[in-house]
Design an enzyme around this catalytic site. Structure first.
Site, mmCIF file in Angstrom:
data_model
loop_
_atom_site.group_PDB
_atom_site.id
_atom_site.type_symbol
_atom_site.label_atom_id
_atom_site.label_comp_id
_atom_site.label_asym_id
_atom_site.label_seq_id
_atom_site.Cartn_x
_atom_site.Cartn_y
_atom_site.Cartn_z
ATOM 1 N N HIS A 126 -39.427 -43.874 -13.350
ATOM 2 C CA HIS A 126 -38.285 -44.751 -13.112
ATOM 3 C C HIS A 126 -37.202 -43.955 -12.384
ATOM 4 O O HIS A 126 -37.094 -42.730 -12.545
ATOM 5 C CB HIS A 126 -37.728 -45.275 -14.425
ATOM 6 C CG HIS A 126 -38.624 -46.247 -15.118
ATOM 7 N ND1 HIS A 126 -38.186 -47.082 -16.114
ATOM 8 C CD2 HIS A 126 -39.948 -46.529 -14.954
ATOM 9 C CE1 HIS A 126 -39.189 -47.838 -16.534
ATOM 10 N NE2 HIS A 126 -40.272 -47.509 -15.847
ATOM 11 N N GLU A 146 -34.073 -43.609 -12.867
ATOM 12 C CA GLU A 146 -33.183 -42.832 -13.735
ATOM 13 C C GLU A 146 -33.803 -41.497 -14.114
ATOM 14 O O GLU A 146 -33.162 -40.448 -14.028
ATOM 15 C CB GLU A 146 -32.867 -43.600 -15.033
ATOM 16 C CG GLU A 146 -32.210 -44.938 -14.838
ATOM 17 C CD GLU A 146 -33.204 -46.088 -14.822
ATOM 18 O OE1 GLU A 146 -34.209 -46.016 -14.075
ATOM 19 O OE2 GLU A 146 -32.979 -47.068 -15.551
ATOM 20 N N CYS A 166 -34.005 -49.378 -19.161
ATOM 21 C CA CYS A 166 -34.946 -49.800 -20.192
ATOM 22 C C CYS A 166 -34.790 -48.877 -21.406
ATOM 23 O O CYS A 166 -34.105 -47.860 -21.335
ATOM 24 C CB CYS A 166 -36.375 -49.734 -19.638
ATOM 25 S SG CYS A 166 -36.997 -48.057 -19.408
ATOM 26 N N CYS A 182 -35.612 -45.160 -20.629
ATOM 27 C CA CYS A 182 -34.584 -44.473 -19.845
ATOM 28 C C CYS A 182 -33.300 -44.285 -20.651
ATOM 29 O O CYS A 182 -32.637 -43.257 -20.538
ATOM 30 C CB CYS A 182 -34.317 -45.231 -18.552
ATOM 31 S SG CYS A 182 -35.703 -45.129 -17.387
#
Length: 143
Positions: free
Chosen positions: A47, A49, A77, A80
């Site tokens: 992801h 992040e 999410c 993260c």
């Protein structure tokens, strides 16, 4: 947020879900930025992040970023959000809210748990309309 949105647009061009993230240092300079690379790397944890946080920590040679801010186009999410806590990020700024998959203001609400290691300052809804439009367009084109 402009830089994070640019990363999100670049991710969409690569066929990735358009999410972008930027880590800002204590002086506001960009330490790292990334867009999603889940498909490209065949890694469900790639992801935006996590990629940006890992890069910033590696550049600083430190596992924590207590004087840094993370700017991301979508509410993180739960995975993260937990990583943001472990990186000890000072402030999280995000664009679009994610009622289905979010882990900050929705869903698991990671920072609300008593076992959460660190709770950053959270600012949501920054450039929300543009961030949400990128996602809507991306998924509409896939249907």
């Amino acid at each position: 947020m402009r830089r994070a949105l640019a990363e999100a647009r670049a991710a969409a061009v690569r066929g990735e879900v358009p999410v972008g993230a930027v880590v800002l240092g204590p002086d506001g300079s960009v330490l790292a930025s990334a867009g999603n690379r889940v498909e490209e790397l065949a890694d469900p944890t790639a992801h935006a992040e996590l990629l940006a946080l890992r890069d910033a920590a590696a550049k600083r040679g430190e596992p924590r970023l207590p004087d840094c801010d993370l700017v991301v186009t979508l509410e993180p999410c739960p995975m993260c959000a937990a990583a943001i806590s472990l990186f000890r990020v000072r402030r999280l700024v995000f664009g679009a809210y994610d009622p289905k998959g979010g882990g900050v203001e929705h869903g698991a609400r990671i920072f609300s748990h008593p076992t959460c290691h660190h709770r950053p300052e959270v600012v949501g809804g920054v450039e929300e309309a543009e961030a949400a439009a990128l996602l809507r367009t991306f998924f509409a084109d896939r249907r």
